[in-house]
Write an enzyme that holds these catalytic residues in place. Structure first.
Site: not given
Length: 447
Positions: A277-279, A282
């Site tokens: 859910h990040c890399i 974002d």
């Protein structure tokens, strides 16, 4: 004495005495661990979520997040320190509200702020003087002071005068047993001195270390910088893998040897693509925000292109291996993908490259199945709705031997790789899992 100062001192005292009630909106991988950690620190916590399944599970004392053991959740619930609801009208009873909702991208890689904006509208409907609202969702610099503040103030109250506003980015790492929410340092920032003191006091009561920064925009930039650093370096080793592959050089051996240098080098590892859910998400929040300043983000965009291209590169290597080693086209082959989760030892499939690998194999006419001990069937996803409900194959020798190729996408620890090496007619290993375990076979190809 000004009202803001009175309410600030009152809330600060309630935080210190653990009398403040905490509300956590979004009970997923970030929100539920935060809620339980705050409850264990002595606060009364109410969790809010629109998913009735989560509310039912919590009421039954059953956790759906690996980082939160069911026995701990049940104990906090029985003690009356943690409860969950889908009734957002109860937000007015909370002194502190933490927003832990998703911030995905649109198909055009623009920030999708629908969940944050709707949550802020829900809070604004019951917002009262003296409350502290903290955004934890990853976002572009300026969100807290812009979209969040504007939406909350639409009801007539003012940040810093009537209520207090802050930002503290989540730093959860699913599957990492070395760190818990309480032991991960927490970056904090507030909209003004009073808000800064409140945010620092609250998180200081919940986690071991807080790291105050000068503004909410700075805190937002900290989170993006952490994940951009990882995305760019992973893209670098992914590109090196392709280049060294063409030269007949083993990228894994190169990384292992380079890691012997005690300074100036940090190992990153290639793979079949980015997930989570990040890399994968974002960095594009900063890319989007930079457009307003007419500034390019070439490194970030190039890293995104390289990482996004890896599933297609892997499937190309798979097709080539089938042709050369088995004399069979991918379009006539059955392929077993090992690991659906985006990283090992977790059930999280958000943005998993395995889903893209399955899609690409099937686009080329192949028949793709998967095995994952953590994901018994494919849950609903935004981009792969057609895969919903597809089950993991059974761990059965005869069934696995029937596949023309096995593609290692996620290297879960609880898989018998020695058995796979024996059963697989052709194995394409994107994680170097066999070499790391000292398992050698002519059927194994690194990719």
């Amino acid at each position: 004495m000004p009202t803001a100062l009175l309410s600030h001192e009152t809330l600060l005292a309630r935080i210190t005495s653990r009398e403040a009630r905490v509300g956590v909106i979004g009970l997923g991988y970030v929100g539920l661990p935060l809620a339980i950690t705050a409850a264990r620190a002595g606060f009364a916590v109410t969790g809010f979520d629109i998913d009735p399944g989560k509310i039912t599970a919590i009421e039954a004392g059953r956790s759906y997040i690996e980082a939160v053991p069911s026995d701990i959740l049940a104990a906090e619930h029985r003690a009356g320190r943690f409860a969950a609801t889908s009734d957002f009208s109860r937000l007015g009873a909370c002194d502190i509200i933490a927003i832990c909702v998703p911030t995905p991208l649109t198909r055009h890689r623009d920030p999708d702020m629908r969940y944050v904006e709707q949550t802020c509208r829900d809070i604004a409907a019951t917002l009262r003087p003296g409350q502290l609202v903290v955004l934890e969702s990853t976002t572009y610099p300026g969100t807290t002071d812009g979209l969040v503040r504007r939406t909350l103030e639409a009801g007539g109250l003012t940040s810093g005068t009537d209520f207090f506003l802050g930002f503290s980015p989540e730093r959860e790492d699913p599957g990492n047993r070395q760190f818990q929410t309480s032991t991960i340092p927490k970056v904090v920032a507030g909209d003004g001195a009073a808000a800064q003191a409140l945010v620092t006091a609250f998180y200081g009561a919940v986690v071991k270390t807080v790291v105050p920064v000068s503004s909410t925009a700075t805190a937002e930039a900290v989170k993006l910088t952490e994940n951009i650093f990882r995305a760019v370096n992973i893209a670098l080793v992914n590109e090196l893998k392709v280049v060294y592959e063409a030269m007949g050089i083993d990228i894994w051996e190169v990384i292992d040897a380079a890691s012997s240098k005690p300074f100036g080098y940090m190992p990153f590892y290639p793979g079949p693509g980015l997930g989570g859910h990040c890399i994968p998400i974002d960095p594009f929040y900063l890319t989007w925000a930079s457009r307003a300043h007419e500034l390019p983000t070439r490194f970030i965009e190039l890293a995104g292109e390289i990482n996004s291209s890896m599933p297609r590169h892997v499937v190309g290597r798979l097709a080539e291996a089938l042709d050369r080693r088995a004399g069979k086209a991918l379009s006539r082959s059955k392929v077993l993908v090992i690991g659906l989760a985006y990283k090992k030892n977790v059930p999280d499939i958000r943005e998993s490259p395995s889903l893209k690998l399955i899609e690409l194999i099937e686009e080329r006419g192949g028949a793709a199945s998967y095995y994952d001990p953590h994901v018994p069937e494919i849950p609903p996803t935004r981009e792969y709705g057609a895969f919903r409900g597809r089950p993991s194959v059974a761990w059965d020798e005869a069934d696995i031997r029937a596949f023309d190729a096995i593609l290692i996408a996620t290297d879960h620890d609880d898989i018998d790789y020695a058995a796979l090496a024996e059963w697989g007619a052709l194995i394409v290993d994107t994680r170097n899992v066999f070499a790391r375990r000292g398992i050698a076979a002519d059927t194994i190809l690194k990719a």
